[in-house]
Design a protein around this motif. Structure first.
Motif, short mmCIF file in Angstrom:
data_model
loop_
_atom_site.label_atom_id
_atom_site.label_comp_id
_atom_site.label_asym_id
_atom_site.label_seq_id
_atom_site.Cartn_x
_atom_site.Cartn_y
_atom_site.Cartn_z
N UNK A 164 0.83 -1.21 0.00
CA UNK A 164 0.00 0.00 0.00
C UNK A 164 0.87 1.26 0.00
N UNK A 165 1.96 1.23 0.77
CA UNK A 165 2.84 2.38 0.86
C UNK A 165 3.54 2.61 -0.48
N UNK A 166 4.03 1.54 -1.10
CA UNK A 166 4.74 1.67 -2.36
C UNK A 166 3.80 2.08 -3.50
N UNK A 167 2.53 1.77 -3.37
CA UNK A 167 1.56 2.15 -4.39
C UNK A 167 1.17 3.62 -4.29
N UNK A 168 1.02 4.13 -3.06
CA UNK A 168 0.59 5.53 -2.85
C UNK A 168 1.38 6.14 -1.70
N UNK A 169 2.64 6.49 -1.94
CA UNK A 169 3.50 6.98 -0.86
C UNK A 169 2.92 8.18 -0.11
N UNK A 170 2.28 9.10 -0.82
CA UNK A 170 1.79 10.32 -0.18
C UNK A 170 0.75 10.03 0.89
N UNK A 171 0.02 8.92 0.75
CA UNK A 171 -1.02 8.57 1.72
C UNK A 171 -0.45 7.98 2.99
#
Length: 413
Positions: A399-406
């Motif tokens: 999840x982090x690697x897919x949407x770092x800003x989140x």
């Protein structure tokens, strides 16, 4: 995939924002394989140096990457400062619920193990409430300990045997646990309380395949793990094969012997009745032998057996040979059908070492129609019984690697 664009207007601005978010994600994922200099990132991804510098600066501000003092890229001329994933900033928690134990592992972004805890399941495993009480206690303690060190917890993925509805977090059928329709995600979330992170559930063997794929950087593999049950996972071109009904990987329930023992699934002569842990232990020792005592730690019991084999104990050696022969039967069938480049043997198989591996390789070579077993490389897992929990933690970090800003953890000025 890297993207680039230009234009004016609010629609174009939104598109450029989406492109930027995608490129930030691509850079972060690129660092998953190790530290890189900004120049190397630019070269590898085909982005201008100025763009990479801005993207890296954004990731530094989010607290997800950091300058890596241990590695300066470039051996000639001026050295280039490398950047790397920031350890300890954020983690994913993986939980394996097995027949005999529950294991909790926390991984940070670079893939380092921050926590590894395990407790035996010493009650009736069919009592899912007691099992989830124990899981809730272990996960809750892990979250408290991690947060106390300043590590943010992204989420929790639970690995269980059997069929899992990934959308609802319900274990629909796990024969070796005796579970049917157990809402694991909802029950564990309730036990963790109002500040619980997101909880998901997936099949343990498939998650073990994810771990082997990520740790060994294998783009394609067939993973087979053995404990009380036997199951597998298939990765092709960096993609986990789920199947039409999200049920791919039930390799232990291939019926190979119509006259064999009845399996907990109701069929006769399933692969796992031939090569599961219970079968191996029955070959290796009498009921009164300490290695058959389920109250003792499984890894300790396997160490006793491998010690006996190394010392030349005839019964243990024969037991390993019998399991290897039947493993070779099932794996030969799978190689003929799937033609995998690599087979990784996990779970208790990995603890039996070279005596098992050499015999399995010979059996597979003798059963596969393609010359030299089609080039298939059969190897032992280095992760052993940690694979499922590690793979579960890896999927949280996706999840982090897919949407770092989140999921950024801004660094205090």
């Amino acid at each position: 995939m890297l993207t680039a664009g230009s234009g004016t207007g609010s629609g174009d601005a939104a598109a450029r924002g989406a492109i930027r978010r995608n490129n930030v994600s691509v850079v972060l994922r690129h660092l998953r394989r190790g530290a890189r200099s900004r120049t190397e990132i630019s070269r590898d991804l085909g982005l201008p140096n100025s763009s990479v510098s801005k993207l890296v600066a954004e990731l530094v501000e989010l607290g997800l990457v950091t300058d890596d003092e241990r590695r300066r890229a470039g051996g000639i001329g001026r050295p280039h400062q490398a950047v790397a994933l920031r350890g300890g900033a954020r983690c994913g928690i993986g939980v394996e619920i097995s027949v005999n134990y529950i294991r909790v592992i926390a991984l940070d972004l670079p893939g380092d193990v921050l926590l590894d805890d395990r407790a035996p399941v010493d009650h009736d495993r069919r009592d899912h409430r007691a099992t989830l009480d124990l899981a809730g206690h272990l996960v809750g303690a892990a979250i408290t300990a991690l947060r106390a060190t300043g590590t943010a917890v992204t989420g929790v993925t639970v690995a269980t045997p059997g069929h899992v509805d990934r959308d609802t977090g319900v274990v629909t059928l796990a024969t070796n646990l005796g579970w049917t329709g157990v809402p694991v995600a909802a029950e564990l979330t309730r036990r963790l309380g109002p500040h619980a992170p997101l909880v998901r559930v997936d099949n343990d063997a498939r998650l073990g395949a994810v771990a082997e794929h990520r740790v060994a950087h294998l783009p394609s593999l067939l993973y087979l793990t053995g404990e009380v049950g036997v199951a597998g996972g298939i990765v092709v071109d960096d993609t986990l094969v789920l199947g039409a009904a999200n049920a791919a990987g039930e390799l232990g329930h291939m019926p190979l012997d119509p006259h064999g023992d009845t399996c907990p699934c109701g069929q006769r002569g399933c692969f796992e009745t031939m090569v599961g842990l219970g079968r191996f232990l029955s070959y290796a020792a009498d009921d009164t032998d300490p290695v058959r005592d389920q109250r003792r730690d499984l890894e300790e019991r396997l160490a006793l057996l491998t010690g006996r084999a190394a010392a030349g104990d005839a019964r243990t050696v024969r037991a390993i040979d019998r399991i290897a022969a039947d493993l070779g039967l099932g794996l030969g069938l799978l190689v003929n059908v799937l033609d995998p480049a690599v087979i990784v043997l996990g779970g208790y198989f990995s603890h039996l070492g070279e005596p098992l591996l050499s015999r399995v390789r010979a059996e597979v070579a003798g059963r596969v129609l393609a010359p030299h077993a089609g080039g298939c490389d059969v190897r032992l897992s280095h992760l052993g019984f940690t694979a499922a929990a590690r793979g579960a933690a890896e999927t949280v970090l996706d999840d982090v690697f897919t949407d770092p800003a989140a999921f950024g953890v801004p660094v205090a000025p």
